[in-house]
Write an enzyme that holds these catalytic residues in place. Structure first.
Site, short mmCIF file in Angstrom:
data_model
loop_
_atom_site.label_atom_id
_atom_site.label_comp_id
_atom_site.label_asym_id
_atom_site.label_seq_id
_atom_site.Cartn_x
_atom_site.Cartn_y
_atom_site.Cartn_z
CB SER A 95 5.13 -7.49 -6.32
OG SER A 95 4.20 -6.45 -6.54
N1 SAH Z 1 2.72 -3.33 -2.88
C1 SAH Z 1 1.77 -4.39 -2.57
C2 SAH Z 1 1.23 -5.07 -3.80
C3 SAH Z 1 0.25 -4.24 -4.43
S1 SAH Z 1 -0.90 -4.88 -5.59
C4 SAH Z 1 2.37 -5.43 -1.64
O1 SAH Z 1 3.55 -5.33 -1.30
O2 SAH Z 1 1.62 -6.31 -1.23
C5 SAH Z 1 -1.49 -3.27 -6.09
C6 SAH Z 1 -2.34 -2.56 -5.06
O3 SAH Z 1 -2.62 -1.27 -5.59
C7 SAH Z 1 -3.68 -3.22 -4.81
O4 SAH Z 1 -3.83 -3.47 -3.44
C8 SAH Z 1 -4.68 -2.19 -5.31
O5 SAH Z 1 -5.88 -2.16 -4.58
C9 SAH Z 1 -3.90 -0.89 -5.16
N2 SAH Z 1 -4.35 0.23 -5.99
C10 SAH Z 1 -4.84 0.21 -7.26
N3 SAH Z 1 -5.12 1.44 -7.69
C11 SAH Z 1 -4.83 2.29 -6.66
C12 SAH Z 1 -4.92 3.71 -6.48
N4 SAH Z 1 -5.38 4.52 -7.43
N5 SAH Z 1 -4.51 4.23 -5.31
C13 SAH Z 1 -4.03 3.42 -4.31
N6 SAH Z 1 -3.94 2.10 -4.42
C14 SAH Z 1 -4.32 1.53 -5.58
#
Ligand code: SAH
Length: 211
Positions: A64
């Protein structure tokens, strides 16, 4: 890094009418300063690590924008004894920022390759109060509940009910709500009052899994 912090504070001032937050507090700024974002981006993007932008991290996912990380972290109102649950570990950057503020951070990632890579990275970097689980965040992590704060870093149509169940009575949950290809806004859910505080429009990758 200094420029990134200045841009975060400038964004905070610009959005203050929606958030009620004029500036990001010193503890969150200190946590951002301690977390070296270049350790969490792809090697080819290292020179962009301190720009105030999201970046690709592989598997179609993104780390993000630093301002969004700052606002979501601030919105959690973390105290040093708090235990925080993150859904969407991604690169592990947000979890690393949280680890400087909370006592324990639990983070769930649905893409197992990302979960494994981030768990390894965080361990190598010495973030030993971060615990990563490969799994579906819709279910939360009941073994470690209740959590003082829950942060969801992917957009969903509703707050996953299990996450509300696993939130402490005085806890807060921060997440983007909306359609993955349409309107999304960042919200803070306060469990004690049931109040849903709306911050501002955002753009996140979708929360997959679930119902
Ligand atoms: N917080 C992260 C950015 C996340 S992008 C950072 O600091 O880099 C969102 C992430 O959520 C992705 O990696 C995606 O694979 C994950 N995601 C999506 N749906 C999900 C779910 N149901 N449970 C766990 N992770 C999930």
């Amino acid at each position: 890094m200094q420029r990134m912090i200045q841009e975060i504070q400038a964004d905070a001032r610009r959005t203050a009418t929606y958030t009620g937050v004029e500036r990001i507090g010193e503890p969150v700024i200190a946590a951002l300063r301690k977390t070296r974002r270049e350790q969490f981006v792809l090697p080819r993007n290292r020179s962009l690590a301190y720009a105030n932008h999201p970046l690709p991290i592989g598997h179609g996912q993104t780390i993000s924008q630093p301002f969004i990380v700052a606002v979501m972290t601030e919105a959690l109102a973390i105290a040093p004894h708090h235990r925080v649950l993150e859904i969407g570990t991604g690169s592990g950057y947000q979890a690393a920022v949280l680890s400087h503020l909370a006592s324990e951070v639990y983070s769930i990632e649905i893409v197992s390759e990302l979960a494994d890579a981030s768990a390894e990275r965080l361990a190598e970097l010495g973030y030993d109060n971060v615990h990563v689980l490969a799994g579906d965040g819709w279910l939360g992590w009941p073994e470690h509940a209740p959590f003082d704060g829950v942060i969801v870093t992917a957009v969903g149509p509703e707050v996953p009910p299990a996450l509300i169940d696993q939130l402490a009575v005085d806890g807060r949950l921060v997440m983007p709500l909306g359609e993955h290809d349409g309107y999304q806004e960042l919200v803070i859910y306060h469990k004690r009052t049931g109040e849903m505080q709306r911050l501002f429009p955002v753009r996140f990758v979708p929360l997959t899994g679930g119902p």
